[in-house]
Write a protein that holds these residues in place. Structure first.
Motif, PDB file in Angstrom:
ATOM      1  N   ALA A 123       0.967  -1.407  -0.062  1.00  0.00           N
ATOM      2  CA  ALA A 123       0.012  -0.019   0.028  1.00  0.00           C
ATOM      3  C   ALA A 123       0.812   1.359   0.061  1.00  0.00           C
ATOM      4  CB  ALA A 123      -0.996   0.049   1.139  1.00  0.00           C
ATOM      5  N   TRP A 124       2.036   1.214   0.833  1.00  0.00           N
ATOM      6  CA  TRP A 124       3.027   2.256   0.620  1.00  0.00           C
ATOM      7  C   TRP A 124       3.335   2.639  -0.807  1.00  0.00           C
ATOM      8  CZ3 TRP A 124       3.033   6.127   3.962  1.00  0.00           C
ATOM      9  CH2 TRP A 124       2.899   5.848   5.257  1.00  0.00           C
ATOM     10  N   ILE A 125       3.660   1.494  -1.478  1.00  0.00           N
ATOM     11  CA  ILE A 125       4.421   1.706  -2.774  1.00  0.00           C
ATOM     12  C   ILE A 125       3.335   2.171  -3.630  1.00  0.00           C
ATOM     13  CG2 ILE A 125       5.488   0.331  -4.850  1.00  0.00           C
ATOM     14  CD1 ILE A 125       6.682  -1.567  -2.712  1.00  0.00           C
ATOM     15  N   LEU A 126       2.008   1.802  -3.337  1.00  0.00           N
ATOM     16  CA  LEU A 126       0.882   2.283  -4.476  1.00  0.00           C
ATOM     17  C   LEU A 126       0.724   3.475  -4.082  1.00  0.00           C
ATOM     18  CD1 LEU A 126      -1.329   1.068  -6.010  1.00  0.00           C
ATOM     19  CD2 LEU A 126      -2.845   0.574  -4.221  1.00  0.00           C
ATOM     20  N   LEU A 127       0.844   4.012  -2.901  1.00  0.00           N
ATOM     21  CA  LEU A 127       0.599   5.608  -2.506  1.00  0.00           C
ATOM     22  C   LEU A 127       1.717   6.179  -3.431  1.00  0.00           C
ATOM     23  CD1 LEU A 127      -1.302   7.413  -0.980  1.00  0.00           C
ATOM     24  CD2 LEU A 127       0.257   7.290   0.745  1.00  0.00           C
ATOM     25  N   ALA A 128       2.864   5.673  -3.334  1.00  0.00           N
ATOM     26  CA  ALA A 128       3.923   6.423  -3.929  1.00  0.00           C
ATOM     27  C   ALA A 128       3.757   6.442  -5.554  1.00  0.00           C
ATOM     28  CB  ALA A 128       5.188   6.028  -3.422  1.00  0.00           C
ATOM     29  N   ILE A 129       3.158   5.433  -6.064  1.00  0.00           N
ATOM     30  CA  ILE A 129       3.076   5.383  -7.371  1.00  0.00           C
ATOM     31  C   ILE A 129       1.918   6.334  -7.857  1.00  0.00           C
ATOM     32  CG2 ILE A 129       2.076   3.951  -9.263  1.00  0.00           C
ATOM     33  CD1 ILE A 129       3.434   1.482  -8.202  1.00  0.00           C
ATOM     34  N   SER A 130       0.872   6.610  -7.129  1.00  0.00           N
ATOM     35  CA  SER A 130      -0.107   7.435  -7.351  1.00  0.00           C
ATOM     36  C   SER A 130       0.218   8.959  -7.090  1.00  0.00           C
ATOM     37  CB  SER A 130      -1.430   7.311  -6.495  1.00  0.00           C
ATOM     38  OG  SER A 130      -1.180   7.554  -4.933  1.00  0.00           O
ATOM     39  N   VAL A 131       1.163   9.036  -6.217  1.00  0.00           N
ATOM     40  CA  VAL A 131       1.721  10.510  -6.467  1.00  0.00           C
ATOM     41  C   VAL A 131       2.608  10.905  -7.463  1.00  0.00           C
ATOM     42  CG1 VAL A 131       3.674  11.855  -5.043  1.00  0.00           C
ATOM     43  CG2 VAL A 131       1.969  10.564  -3.822  1.00  0.00           C
ATOM     44  N   GLN A 132       3.309   9.715  -7.984  1.00  0.00           N
ATOM     45  CA  GLN A 132       4.111  10.104  -9.421  1.00  0.00           C
ATOM     46  C   GLN A 132       3.011  10.383 -10.539  1.00  0.00           C
ATOM     47  OE1 GLN A 132       5.050   8.002 -12.059  1.00  0.00           O
ATOM     48  NE2 GLN A 132       6.218   9.855 -12.806  1.00  0.00           N
ATOM     49  N   LEU A 133       1.965   9.595 -10.500  1.00  0.00           N
ATOM     50  CA  LEU A 133       1.018   9.482 -11.573  1.00  0.00           C
ATOM     51  C   LEU A 133       0.098  10.538 -11.568  1.00  0.00           C
ATOM     52  CD1 LEU A 133      -0.006   5.637 -11.911  1.00  0.00           C
ATOM     53  CD2 LEU A 133       1.522   6.858 -13.389  1.00  0.00           C
ATOM     54  N   LEU A 134      -0.393  10.962 -10.357  1.00  0.00           N
ATOM     55  CA  LEU A 134      -1.529  12.051 -10.177  1.00  0.00           C
ATOM     56  C   LEU A 134      -1.064  13.206  -9.562  1.00  0.00           C
ATOM     57  CD1 LEU A 134      -4.560  12.793 -10.621  1.00  0.00           C
ATOM     58  CD2 LEU A 134      -5.007  11.398  -8.486  1.00  0.00           C
ATOM     59  N   TRP A 135      -0.559  12.931  -8.303  1.00  0.00           N
ATOM     60  CA  TRP A 135      -0.385  14.345  -7.232  1.00  0.00           C
ATOM     61  C   TRP A 135       0.703  15.325  -7.805  1.00  0.00           C
ATOM     62  CZ3 TRP A 135      -4.889  14.905  -5.300  1.00  0.00           C
ATOM     63  CH2 TRP A 135      -5.698  13.950  -5.157  1.00  0.00           C
ATOM     64  N   SER A 136       1.863  14.715  -8.330  1.00  0.00           N
ATOM     65  CA  SER A 136       2.878  15.246  -8.744  1.00  0.00           C
ATOM     66  C   SER A 136       2.341  16.419  -9.990  1.00  0.00           C
ATOM     67  CB  SER A 136       4.002  14.624  -8.930  1.00  0.00           C
ATOM     68  OG  SER A 136       3.979  13.953 -10.167  1.00  0.00           O
ATOM     69  N   ARG A 137       1.552  15.546 -10.903  1.00  0.00           N
ATOM     70  CA  ARG A 137       1.155  16.320 -12.008  1.00  0.00           C
ATOM     71  C   ARG A 137       0.016  17.454 -11.775  1.00  0.00           C
ATOM     72  NH1 ARG A 137       3.095  11.615 -13.732  1.00  0.00           N
ATOM     73  NH2 ARG A 137       4.072  11.391 -15.718  1.00  0.00           N
ATOM     74  N   LEU A 138      -0.639  16.953 -10.608  1.00  0.00           N
ATOM     75  CA  LEU A 138      -1.867  17.948 -10.125  1.00  0.00           C
ATOM     76  C   LEU A 138      -1.053  19.192  -9.678  1.00  0.00           C
ATOM     77  CD1 LEU A 138      -4.800  18.923  -9.841  1.00  0.00           C
ATOM     78  CD2 LEU A 138      -4.872  17.417  -7.720  1.00  0.00           C
ATOM     79  N   THR A 139       0.163  18.808  -8.879  1.00  0.00           N
ATOM     80  CA  THR A 139       0.953  20.105  -8.220  1.00  0.00           C
ATOM     81  C   THR A 139       1.492  21.032  -9.248  1.00  0.00           C
ATOM     82  OG1 THR A 139       1.412  18.546  -6.292  1.00  0.00           O
ATOM     83  CG2 THR A 139       2.863  20.527  -6.525  1.00  0.00           C
ATOM     84  N   MET A 140       1.883  20.383 -10.418  1.00  0.00           N
ATOM     85  CA  MET A 140       2.475  21.115 -11.347  1.00  0.00           C
ATOM     86  C   MET A 140       1.218  22.017 -12.097  1.00  0.00           C
ATOM     87  SD  MET A 140       5.483  20.600 -11.067  1.00  0.00           S
ATOM     88  CE  MET A 140       5.585  21.885 -12.365  1.00  0.00           C
ATOM     89  N   LEU A 141       0.489  21.531 -12.209  1.00  0.00           N
ATOM     90  CA  LEU A 141      -0.815  22.056 -12.878  1.00  0.00           C
ATOM     91  C   LEU A 141      -1.142  23.454 -12.031  1.00  0.00           C
ATOM     92  CD1 LEU A 141      -3.441  19.300 -14.360  1.00  0.00           C
ATOM     93  CD2 LEU A 141      -2.168  21.068 -15.588  1.00  0.00           C
TER      94      LEU A 141
END
Length: 275
Positions: A123-141
């Motif tokens: 679950a920790w890895i899944l959370l990190a993957i979701s940060v890379q796929l979604l939240w980092s990009r949302l932060t950039m937007l």
């Protein structure tokens, strides 16, 4: 008894959660993989990490592996509902929805005190993957302007050239300048490194420890330094920009950032690896 509850004896959460995780991540990245094949062809797409990076695919594989080694047990009705909702989200042909469902599933597993250490590590890895796929990009937007401008000013300190907003003048005096866009910022590159760090560390040490926070900060700052040096090289001239920003330069940069993340991860779990 509902049909979902009657299905429980036929399943185990040792199979249900890995399948759900696999489907969610696969749906979240399918468009990137297909675009990479269409744009570059099979060989170049494979060499380039199938539209993502090999750090991502290693993290994906380690996440599934940890979920698979979790001890089997009969799923509870709420587990079936959670996985069912995630699989329904995967049916929506929008990658961000699946990435958001990854975050939700990871948080559900992490907040459940009855889960085993292997599934929580996944679950920790899944959370990190979701940060890379979604939240980092949302932060950039939301914050691409100030983040890119900060990178530009850091580059300007190295090149000693004028900067305006997110644009740095070339050091050789060429007309125009180099604009730093979202994909080239330190935040975007750091999200990949942090994901790989979490994947490696959780594989060798499933339960987090406090010292990881300091290592994550060190990793983030080291990626910022690597990225700023890369951007400073690109800002030397248009020829250098094409070289560093091209396929070869991009591959070298990705390799350096991957090696950097692996180094920090090994430092974190050196006792688990070498003792």
């Amino acid at each position: 008894m509902s049909s979902v509850t009657r299905t429980a004896p036929m399943l185990s959460d040792g199979k249900m959660f890995p399948v759900t995780i696999f489907v969610l991540i696969a749906n979240a990245v399918a468009s990137k993989v297909l675009a990479a094949f269409a744009e570059h062809g099979p060989v170049a797409a494979l060499v380039g990490g199938l539209g993502l990076s090999w750090a991502f695919w290693l993290s994906f594989a380690l996440c599934i592996r940890l979920a698979l080694i979790e001890e089997d047990r009969a799923p509870r009705p709420r587990d079936l509902w959670v996985c069912g909702a995630c699989l329904l989200a995967a049916l929506i042909p929008i990658s961000q929805v699946s990435a958001l469902a990854c975050t939700a599933l990871a948080l559900v597993l992490l907040l459940d005190r009855t889960r085993g250490v292997a599934l929580k590590a996944a679950a920790w890895i899944l959370l990190a993957i979701s940060v890379q796929l979604l939240w980092s990009r949302l932060t950039m937007l939301l914050f691409v302007g100030p983040i890119a401008a900060l990178d530009a000013h850091l580059v300007s300190l190295l090149t000693q050239t004028p900067v305006q907003g997110n644009t740095v003048q070339f050091a050789d005096g060429a007309r125009g300048g180099m604009s730093i866009l979202g994909a080239c910022t330190s935040v975007q590159n750091a999200s990949v490194a942090l994901m790989l760090f979490v994947a490696i560390v959780r594989t060798f040490r499933p339960a987090p420890v406090r010292s990881e926070i300091y290592l994550l900060i060190g990793l983030f700052l080291s990626v910022v330094v690597i990225n700023v040096v890369r951007l400073a090289l690109m800002a030397q001239s248009m020829a250098m920009f094409r070289l560093v920003h091209g396929d070869v330069g991009g591959g070298v940069t990705n390799g350096i950032i991957t090696a950097d993340a692996l180094l920090w991860a090994v430092i974190s779990v050196r006792r688990e690896i070498f003792d």
